[in-house]
Design an enzyme around this catalytic site. Structure first.
Site, short mmCIF file in Angstrom:
data_model
loop_
_atom_site.label_atom_id
_atom_site.label_comp_id
_atom_site.label_asym_id
_atom_site.label_seq_id
_atom_site.Cartn_x
_atom_site.Cartn_y
_atom_site.Cartn_z
N CYS A 30 -9.51 -16.85 1.07
CA CYS A 30 -9.36 -18.26 0.75
C CYS A 30 -8.77 -18.42 -0.66
CB CYS A 30 -10.72 -18.96 0.82
SG CYS A 30 -11.58 -18.70 2.38
N ARG A 82 -3.08 -18.01 1.45
CA ARG A 82 -4.38 -17.35 1.50
C ARG A 82 -5.31 -17.96 2.55
NH1 ARG A 82 -5.22 -14.53 -3.49
NH2 ARG A 82 -7.47 -14.56 -3.09
N TRP A 113 -9.62 -19.97 4.90
CA TRP A 113 -9.47 -19.23 6.15
C TRP A 113 -10.87 -18.96 6.63
CZ3 TRP A 113 -5.16 -18.50 8.92
CH2 TRP A 113 -5.30 -17.76 10.09
N ASN A 149 -14.61 -17.83 -2.22
CA ASN A 149 -13.73 -16.89 -1.52
C ASN A 149 -14.52 -15.59 -1.35
OD1 ASN A 149 -11.65 -15.33 -0.56
ND2 ASN A 149 -10.70 -15.03 -2.56
N GLY A 150 -14.66 -15.12 -0.10
CA GLY A 150 -15.40 -13.89 0.15
C GLY A 150 -16.51 -14.10 1.16
N GLU A 184 -3.75 9.96 7.06
CA GLU A 184 -3.31 8.85 6.22
C GLU A 184 -3.31 9.24 4.74
OE1 GLU A 184 -2.36 4.99 4.66
OE2 GLU A 184 -1.81 6.16 6.42
N LYS A 243 -0.05 9.15 2.33
CA LYS A 243 0.02 8.38 1.08
C LYS A 243 0.49 9.27 -0.07
CE LYS A 243 -0.82 4.28 2.14
NZ LYS A 243 0.00 4.60 3.32
N GLU A 293 4.19 9.89 0.36
CA GLU A 293 5.01 8.69 0.18
C GLU A 293 5.30 8.37 -1.27
OE1 GLU A 293 4.28 5.44 3.65
OE2 GLU A 293 2.53 5.89 2.42
N HIS A 341 -6.59 27.90 13.16
CA HIS A 341 -5.52 28.10 14.14
C HIS A 341 -4.14 28.03 13.49
CE1 HIS A 341 -8.23 28.09 17.59
NE2 HIS A 341 -8.87 27.09 17.00
N LYS A 393 9.81 -1.33 3.15
CA LYS A 393 8.57 -1.95 3.61
C LYS A 393 8.58 -2.15 5.12
CE LYS A 393 4.51 -3.68 2.88
NZ LYS A 393 3.42 -2.74 2.56
#
Length: 606
Positions: A2, A27, A74, A98-99, A478, A482, A485, A501, A601
């Site tokens: 929010c 937001r 939201w 917010n939260g 992941e 990262k 990247e 293995h 992106k």
């Protein structure tokens, strides 16, 4: 996620609040509201739907107050209705939030027992009542807020306006961002500099745990221990900029730190945190689905890989997971009783879009998990599931990844309930476990100093291995992605059981091995793999919890200890240390963190 704004002005602030909310509408935009002091009395105006609905009400109900707060929402707790719109208020105070307040149920029951009457379904309203009780007991507004903050569990940003206090706004943050704007005889408060741009270019970003008392003369900031402290203002580009790093060096680390807030917002959208239940997915009857196909690229593929474990374990639904560039040419036969889920942050990824069209041509229903509602993938899917991460500027995805995980977890729980593979009690337990994720993420971020020190040595190596089992295996993948990247260090992620293995041949005294090993049902198996690494001189970096640290009995180079948590939620929380490790390693190497070489992106061509 929010949006919050507060103004102590020299002229009527209502139109200024709306102007700030327009800049924060990305937001949240399912309701909005303001509260101003009209001749010392709190006066609220709220509207369901887009901000223009609030503007229409404001034209019909002019406000002249010079002090006010505003909010664009939201929905998390409670439907997106006017009664659930912010600000929430009592006879003494109005608050915007917010939260997520994780312990709101207990607090609400306590206050209802004390005779307080609630008028909304939100978690936020408990904050207003807690502060009010403090004021009734004779505390000052500052004291009442500080006493209330100590009772709240969760990640949040708050702004308060008080009855009869025309020269006072109080703000506080824990996890969610909040910034002070400095004016001449005026003061401002906002979720980010985007909201404050029209009013000032001098911004002070509150640190985690800070609270602030604003008057027109200035701001007094207190740290988490209620000790007055100075925070350095920064000068922004005012109203001319599009995006702002806040007090962070790069967008990527800013977005890493936004994750408790973002994930809380996303979980709140897909889970009914009041009823401890997953919301049904419109237009998908999981009881009639016999197989699930998940297709994505890059980081989104690893989110889907985690989801494979969730869907199979929770919903007992077989899952095929494919890299989109392979799926589109594999000519896989697809059941008409199956469902395809495609995942793309941008909603424009070429291979994923082609996979969607192939699956649709095979007669399957398509659910799209995207961050951009107006994207091609979102438009062509039968069901669109937004991740609600907000703009992500850094090319290496962080908050979009964990928001994708949040959506997939919620959908897996809903699928399990629809298929009868979990009962109401199991559903409630899972929902409550995931409701704790923002707080757990917030605690994981506290490891940043330790990770930064560790990254100094990691920046000197040329290769790195990541190991994990179960849902920690995709997080190992992941983590390796990262590091590749943004630091350009060669890294590989492996299922820990695959070590002997082949990859074990790479282990020597120069090879760092990042082991992701929460203390779960496969922990002992992972320990045996760590022992194989240690026996060959490998440099182990162990990411675990307190029980895991004590049980491992391994001489690790470094052990990062996360809080204990249910096994189901570990992928979301353990993502943070691997992101931070990659980020700080790249910073020490001097690479372009936000725009790494050769990467874009959104990959909109094959």
């Amino acid at each position: 996620m929010c949006g919050i704004i507060g103004i102590l002005g020299l002229t009527p602030v209502a139109p200024l609040l709306v102007d700030g909310l327009k800049r924060l509408e990305y937001r949240g935009y399912d309701s909005a509201g303001i509260a101003v002091l009209e001749e010392g009395h709190l006066d609220r105006l709220r509207a369901e739907g887009k901000l223009r609905n609030l503007e229409a009400k404001l034209r019909a109900n002019r406000k002249t107050g010079r002090s006010g707060i505003g909010h664009t929402r939201w929905a998390t707790h409670g439907a997106p209705t006017e009664r659930n719109a912010h600000p929430h208020a009592t006879e003494r105070v109005a608050v915007v939030h917010n939260g997520i307040i994780e312990n709101f149920r207990e607090l609400r029951l306590e206050m209802e027992a004390a005779g307080r009457v609630f008028s909304s379904d939100t978690d936020t309203e408990v904050v207003a009542h807690l502060v009010t009780l403090g004021l009734i007991d004779g505390l000052s507004p500052k004291e009442a807020v500080q006493a209330t903050l100590k009772r709240l569990t969760g990640a949040f940003a708050l702004a308060f306006l008080f009855e009869g206090e025309d020269d006072l706004v109080i703000g506080a943050r824990r996890g969610s961002p909040l910034a002070i704007g400095w004016g001449s005889g005026e003061m401002f408060l906002g979720s980010d500099a985007i909201a404050l741009g029209p009013f000032t270019d001098e911004i002070t970003y509150l640190e985690d745990g800070d609270s602030v008392v604003l008057t027109r003369a200035g701001a007094t900031i207190f740290d988490a221990d209620d000790v007055e402290i100075a925070r350095t203002p920064t000068t922004t580009a005012g109203s001319t900029y599009i995006a702002d790093k806040g007090n962070h060096r790069h967008f990527m680390v800013k977005e890493i730190h936004e994750q408790p807030e973002v994930v809380g917002r996303t979980l709140g959208h897909y889970l009914d945190l009041v009823a401890s239940a997953a919301k049904a997915v419109d237009d998908i009857d999981f009881s009639r689905i016999d197989r699930l196909s998940i297709t994505a690229c890059g980081t989104a593929y690893y989110a889907g890989f985690v989801a494979k474990y969730w869907f199979e374990r929770i919903a007992r639904l077989p899952v095929d997971i494919d890299i989109a560039s392979e799926f589109r040419y594999r000519e896989q036969p697809l059941s008409k009783d199956g469902l395809s889920i495609v995942i793309s942050q941008s909603g424009e990824t070429a291979d994923t879009l082609a996979s969607l069209r192939y699956a649709k041509g095979q007669g399957q229903r398509i659910a799209a998990i995207v961050n951009v509602r107006e994207s091609t993938i979102a438009r062509e899917a039968d069901v669109m599931l937004p991740i609600l991460a907000g703009p992500e500027i850094g090319v290496a995805s962080t908050k979009a990844f964990t928001a994708q995980l949040a959506v997939l977890a919620a959908v897996a729980i809903a699928a399990g309930r629809a298929r009868g593979t979990i009962d109401a009690a199991e559903e409630a337990l899972l929902v409550r476990s995931f409701s704790e994720v923002p707080r757990l993420m917030h605690e994981a971020l506290r490891l940043e100093g330790q990770i930064e020190a560790l990254a100094r040595d990691l920046a000197k190596v040329k290769h790195c291995l990541y190991l994990g089992r179960g849902t920690s295996y995709p997080i190992a993948l992941e983590g390796a992605l990262k590091l590749k990247e943004i630091s350009y260090i060669h890294a590989e992620g492996y299922a820990a059981g695959e070590l002997k293995h082949g990859p074990i041949a790479l282990i020597d005294e120069e090879m760092p091995v990042v082991v992701i090993a929460p203390y779960d049902r496969v922990f002992e198996k992972t320990v045996s793999n760590m022992q194989e690494v240690a026996a060959r001189g490998g440099r182990i970096i162990l990411i675990t919890d307190r029980k895991g640290s004590e049980a491992a009995a391994i001489d690790a180079v470094e052990t990062l200890i996360l809080p204990e948590m249910p096994a189901a939620v570990t992928p979301l929380v353990y993502a943070i240390p691997v992101q931070l490790l990659a980020y700080h390693t790249a910073v020490f190497m001097g690479t372009d963190v936000d725009q790494p070489r050769n990467l874009a992106k959104s990959v909109t061509v094959e």
